[in-house]
Design a protein around this motif. Structure first.
Motif, PDB file in Angstrom:
ATOM      1  N   GLU A 129       1.022  -1.258   0.114  1.00  0.00           N
ATOM      2  CA  GLU A 129      -0.043  -0.206   0.042  1.00  0.00           C
ATOM      3  C   GLU A 129       0.901   1.400   0.046  1.00  0.00           C
ATOM      4  OE1 GLU A 129      -2.626  -0.691   3.492  1.00  0.00           O
ATOM      5  OE2 GLU A 129      -3.868  -1.765   2.209  1.00  0.00           O
ATOM      6  N   TYR A 130       0.501   2.226  -0.663  1.00  0.00           N
ATOM      7  CA  TYR A 130       1.258   3.586  -0.893  1.00  0.00           C
ATOM      8  C   TYR A 130       0.531   4.650   0.130  1.00  0.00           C
ATOM      9  CZ  TYR A 130       2.954   0.788  -4.833  1.00  0.00           C
ATOM     10  OH  TYR A 130       3.386  -0.311  -5.481  1.00  0.00           O
ATOM     11  N   GLY A 133       1.851  11.876   1.518  1.00  0.00           N
ATOM     12  CA  GLY A 133       1.042  13.251   2.302  1.00  0.00           C
ATOM     13  C   GLY A 133      -0.347  12.617   2.362  1.00  0.00           C
ATOM     14  N   GLY A 134      -1.484  13.276   1.908  1.00  0.00           N
ATOM     15  CA  GLY A 134      -2.532  13.026   1.714  1.00  0.00           C
ATOM     16  C   GLY A 134      -3.237  12.143   1.127  1.00  0.00           C
ATOM     17  N   LEU A 135      -2.119  11.223   0.203  1.00  0.00           N
ATOM     18  CA  LEU A 135      -2.673  10.332  -0.831  1.00  0.00           C
ATOM     19  C   LEU A 135      -2.441   8.999  -0.112  1.00  0.00           C
ATOM     20  CD1 LEU A 135      -3.493   9.281  -3.717  1.00  0.00           C
ATOM     21  CD2 LEU A 135      -1.049   9.423  -4.159  1.00  0.00           C
ATOM     22  N   PHE A 136      -3.412   8.315  -0.416  1.00  0.00           N
ATOM     23  CA  PHE A 136      -3.367   6.765   0.116  1.00  0.00           C
ATOM     24  C   PHE A 136      -4.079   5.840  -1.011  1.00  0.00           C
ATOM     25  CE2 PHE A 136      -5.592   2.836   1.796  1.00  0.00           C
ATOM     26  CZ  PHE A 136      -4.358   2.327   2.336  1.00  0.00           C
ATOM     27  N   VAL A 137      -3.292   4.883  -1.295  1.00  0.00           N
ATOM     28  CA  VAL A 137      -3.500   3.878  -2.492  1.00  0.00           C
ATOM     29  C   VAL A 137      -3.309   2.597  -2.186  1.00  0.00           C
ATOM     30  CG1 VAL A 137      -3.078   3.292  -4.774  1.00  0.00           C
ATOM     31  CG2 VAL A 137      -2.711   5.550  -4.241  1.00  0.00           C
ATOM     32  N   LEU A 164       2.894   4.183 -12.028  1.00  0.00           N
ATOM     33  CA  LEU A 164       3.867   5.321 -11.516  1.00  0.00           C
ATOM     34  C   LEU A 164       4.429   5.033 -10.319  1.00  0.00           C
ATOM     35  CD1 LEU A 164       1.550   8.266 -13.048  1.00  0.00           C
ATOM     36  CD2 LEU A 164       3.950   7.704 -13.673  1.00  0.00           C
ATOM     37  N   LEU A 165       3.629   4.585  -9.306  1.00  0.00           N
ATOM     38  CA  LEU A 165       3.650   4.246  -8.011  1.00  0.00           C
ATOM     39  C   LEU A 165       4.870   3.117  -7.809  1.00  0.00           C
ATOM     40  CD1 LEU A 165       0.409   4.866  -6.107  1.00  0.00           C
ATOM     41  CD2 LEU A 165       2.308   6.205  -5.759  1.00  0.00           C
TER      42      LEU A 165
END
Length: 225
Positions: A129-130, A133-137, A164-165
């Protein structure tokens, strides 16, 4: 590295030789105590495990591997002379990822090893999981959140973001992105990538800036997590 625990010298030497000759790094062990000593020094990427062994049998070893946090997800293939349905089910129920009865052909064994390593690699990547900052994937859950709120992406936008991640810090050309996400080239037409990057950035809102444009080349994400 692949470990093979097998007390039959001829089988062990043939399998280890074949694996090393086909691009794998492999080491064989004749006794469980040798295997456990090696496990303390380095964990392999896959284990081939015979059932009938001196000192302790393969099923006991498998249960120990599955009980330890460091090895509970380590791919294990059982190799054994036993070919009854009961023994096969017992091995798989104990946590084996694959099962191959003796005698077996080297080409089939190599193919099964490659397939198991591919599955293990895919599972490991999906489990990642990534958070930036405010992004979670979460690829496994097909979930994207920005500042705690779920964001709805199209399949291609989601695949583009994950690609990309996965390649953190690497500049991906438009052609590479086309091939990976769409599966073919657009005869040099890369506008579709730019359009999807633009909509992806818009949907990510405050986190859209993580997708960086590398002028004349493509796109990247700089993320150290």
């Amino acid at each position: 590295m692949i470990y093979f625990l097998e007390d039959d010298n001829s089988i062990r030497e043939l399998v280890v030789y074949t694996m090393n000759s086909t691009g794998f790094d492999a080491v064989g062990f004749s006794k469980p105590r040798e295997f456990w000593a090696a496990m303390e020094q380095e964990l392999p990427s896959l284990i081939l495990l015979d059932i009938m062994l001196p000192e302790e049998d393969g099923l006991q070893i498998l249960k120990k591997l599955r009980a330890a946090s460091a090895t509970k997800k380590l791919p294990v293939m059982m190799l054994t002379a036993k070919d009854s349905e009961y023994d096969k089910v017992l091995g798989l129920d104990s946590g084996a990822d694959d099962y191959m009865p003796k005698p077996f052909g080297m080409m089939e064994l190599m193919a099964r090893i490659k397939a198991l390593l591919r599955r293990a690699g895919a599972a490991e990547e999906n489990a990642r999981e990534y958070a930036l900052g405010g992004l979670f994937v979460s690829p496994a859950r097909h979930l994207v959140k920005v500042d705690g709120k779920e964001v709805q992406l199209t399949l291609k936008e989601f695949e583009l973001l994950c690609y990309l991640l996965e390649n953190d810090g690497v500049v991906l050309t438009r052609d590479k992105i086309l091939t990976r996400i769409w599966g073919y080239d657009f005869d040099g037409e890369t506008r579709t990538v730019d359009v999807h990057v633009r909509t992806l950035r818009q949907k990510l809102g405050s986190c859209g800036g993580i997708v960086e444009t590398v002028r004349g080349v493509g796109y990247k994400i700089d993320w150290k997590g």
